[in-house]
Design a protein around this motif. Sequence first.
Motif, PDB file in Angstrom:
ATOM      1  N   GLU A  54     -36.994  20.924   7.219  1.00 43.28           N
ATOM      2  CA  GLU A  54     -37.321  21.770   8.365  1.00 43.28           C
ATOM      3  C   GLU A  54     -38.205  21.020   9.361  1.00 43.28           C
ATOM      4  N   ILE A  55     -39.196  20.297   8.852  1.00 43.77           N
ATOM      5  CA  ILE A  55     -40.088  19.529   9.739  1.00 43.77           C
ATOM      6  C   ILE A  55     -39.313  18.411  10.444  1.00 43.77           C
ATOM      7  N   ALA A  56     -38.418  17.745   9.704  1.00 45.28           N
ATOM      8  CA  ALA A  56     -37.630  16.652  10.285  1.00 45.28           C
ATOM      9  C   ALA A  56     -36.716  17.160  11.398  1.00 45.28           C
ATOM     10  N   ARG A  57     -36.085  18.316  11.187  1.00 47.64           N
ATOM     11  CA  ARG A  57     -35.215  18.881  12.224  1.00 47.64           C
ATOM     12  C   ARG A  57     -36.020  19.290  13.446  1.00 47.64           C
ATOM     13  N   GLN A  58     -37.224  19.835  13.223  1.00 48.17           N
ATOM     14  CA  GLN A  58     -38.085  20.221  14.350  1.00 48.17           C
ATOM     15  C   GLN A  58     -38.496  18.991  15.151  1.00 48.17           C
ATOM     16  N   ASN A  59     -38.860  17.917  14.457  1.00 48.10           N
ATOM     17  CA  ASN A  59     -39.236  16.675  15.147  1.00 48.10           C
ATOM     18  C   ASN A  59     -38.063  16.121  15.949  1.00 48.10           C
ATOM     19  N   LEU A  60     -36.878  16.157  15.355  1.00 45.73           N
ATOM     20  CA  LEU A  60     -35.692  15.628  16.021  1.00 45.73           C
ATOM     21  C   LEU A  60     -35.419  16.394  17.305  1.00 45.73           C
ATOM     22  N   ALA A  61     -35.495  17.723  17.250  1.00 45.03           N
ATOM     23  CA  ALA A  61     -35.224  18.546  18.426  1.00 45.03           C
ATOM     24  C   ALA A  61     -36.265  18.317  19.517  1.00 45.03           C
ATOM     25  N   GLU A  62     -37.553  18.286  19.142  1.00 38.57           N
ATOM     26  CA  GLU A  62     -38.607  18.103  20.137  1.00 38.57           C
ATOM     27  C   GLU A  62     -38.544  16.711  20.760  1.00 38.57           C
ATOM     28  N   TRP A  63     -38.178  15.708  19.974  1.00 40.69           N
ATOM     29  CA  TRP A  63     -38.050  14.346  20.521  1.00 40.69           C
ATOM     30  C   TRP A  63     -36.912  14.274  21.535  1.00 40.69           C
ATOM     31  N   ILE A  64     -35.773  14.871  21.227  1.00 38.62           N
ATOM     32  CA  ILE A  64     -34.645  14.857  22.162  1.00 38.62           C
ATOM     33  C   ILE A  64     -35.017  15.601  23.442  1.00 38.62           C
ATOM     34  N   LEU A  65     -35.673  16.745  23.323  1.00 39.10           N
ATOM     35  CA  LEU A  65     -36.086  17.498  24.506  1.00 39.10           C
ATOM     36  C   LEU A  65     -37.121  16.730  25.320  1.00 39.10           C
ATOM     37  N   ASP A  66     -38.012  15.999  24.657  1.00 31.57           N
ATOM     38  CA  ASP A  66     -38.982  15.185  25.386  1.00 31.57           C
ATOM     39  C   ASP A  66     -38.290  14.019  26.084  1.00 31.57           C
ATOM     40  N   THR A  67     -37.231  13.486  25.458  1.00 33.85           N
ATOM     41  CA  THR A  67     -36.437  12.440  26.098  1.00 33.85           C
ATOM     42  C   THR A  67     -35.777  12.969  27.371  1.00 33.85           C
ATOM     43  N   VAL A  68     -35.283  14.205  27.318  1.00 36.22           N
ATOM     44  CA  VAL A  68     -34.697  14.835  28.503  1.00 36.22           C
ATOM     45  C   VAL A  68     -35.755  15.010  29.583  1.00 36.22           C
ATOM     46  N   ARG A  69     -36.946  15.462  29.190  1.00 35.64           N
ATOM     47  CA  ARG A  69     -38.033  15.659  30.162  1.00 35.64           C
ATOM     48  C   ARG A  69     -38.383  14.353  30.869  1.00 35.64           C
ATOM     49  N   ILE A  70     -38.489  13.268  30.111  1.00 40.27           N
ATOM     50  CA  ILE A  70     -38.824  11.972  30.691  1.00 40.27           C
ATOM     51  C   ILE A  70     -37.698  11.475  31.599  1.00 40.27           C
ATOM     52  N   ALA A  71     -36.457  11.708  31.186  1.00 40.60           N
ATOM     53  CA  ALA A  71     -35.315  11.259  31.987  1.00 40.60           C
ATOM     54  C   ALA A  71     -35.305  11.922  33.358  1.00 40.60           C
ATOM     55  N   PHE A  72     -35.736  13.186  33.428  1.00 38.28           N
ATOM     56  CA  PHE A  72     -35.765  13.911  34.700  1.00 38.28           C
ATOM     57  C   PHE A  72     -37.115  13.798  35.404  1.00 38.28           C
ATOM     58  N   GLN A  73     -38.054  13.026  34.810  1.00 38.07           N
ATOM     59  CA  GLN A  73     -39.377  12.791  35.406  1.00 38.07           C
ATOM     60  C   GLN A  73     -40.147  14.100  35.613  1.00 38.07           C
ATOM     61  N   PHE A  74     -40.014  15.013  34.641  1.00 39.73           N
ATOM     62  CA  PHE A  74     -40.785  16.242  34.685  1.00 39.73           C
ATOM     63  C   PHE A  74     -42.200  15.985  34.152  1.00 39.73           C
TER      64      PHE A  74
END
Length: 336
Positions: A135-155
């Motif tokens: 459960e912790i690993a899946r949560q980390n994976l999701a938050e990392w991908i979403l943070d990657t999206v945030r950085i890609a859009f310069q939010f």
Amino acid sequence: MRALLTPLIQRELNLVLFRPGTELLPLFMSGRVLISNEPNFMKSLPAGALVDAQQTLAEDPTLTGFFTDERVIAAAGQVDRLESWLQQRDAGCQWPDKDFHMTEMTSLRYGKGAVRLCWHHDHKFRGLAMDRLGEIARQNLAEWILDTVRIAFQFPEHHQITLPELCWWAAQEDLIQAIPQGSARRVLKWRPLETPSGVMHESDIEPIYSATDVLVEQAKPVLALAIDPEPPESFMLRPKPRRWVNENYTRWVKTQICAGCGNQADDPHHITGYGLGGMGTKPHDFFVIPLCRQCHNELHRDTHAFEERHGSQLEMLVRTQDRALSLGVISTGKLK
């Protein structure tokens, strides 16, 4: 600390009361508290404490398949990048039990994700299969991908990624097919898919359209360019010019804001002058700018006066093409 609480409303006094309990009382001790509506995917959760999350979409169970998709992980930078992201975060061991923790941290790969653990718990859990670690690993994976999206859009750092923003990133990375059907229907504002039950007549059966396929179709570029470095005409002494025509691109241009006054455009104007076009023919459809009917008529009445007032047509053309490239309207095509 976050919590999902049921309000007790006192309408006569215009008061709202909460009963957080002893465990959640510290949530209200640090000053102001943000109150938000309950997301749809939390409606089935019991009241009480919630797992801390930087991005709320990371908790949406309908997106689990997207976050664990190998193509999505590869587009975000593979698990090595996830481990680096975990170590850069200002936090300790992610194992929640209050037992002995060492200060030295490492990462433990679990499933398709990873967990940040101290040396003690890494040695204790390595090689074991545990639902809590998963459960912790899946949560980390999701938050990392979403943070990657945030950085890609310069939010900014605390920006919450929305589902349409996630789908736009997926479109840029050619990952629309990985978007689950339920999420695709929400983006398209379609009602949730209902599973029919009971006896039905064959004539009552209605076809179900794939929301993901619709997103794929909508995400396709309007104009796909293919570069041919050696066209047949380049070997001719006096090649016959061919006018390039693309109705899809001119149709998109006319949906934009007028380059002159800023109102809704009506026409795709082929720029005049500047050595483009020829005798009795317009320039290629690539050299168009969006204009409303009033600005379009004004330009054709007196081009010089129009440019004195609104600026050069070439500058408008560059801005139009830059926007088309930035939005993915124009993409690189492949020769067949």
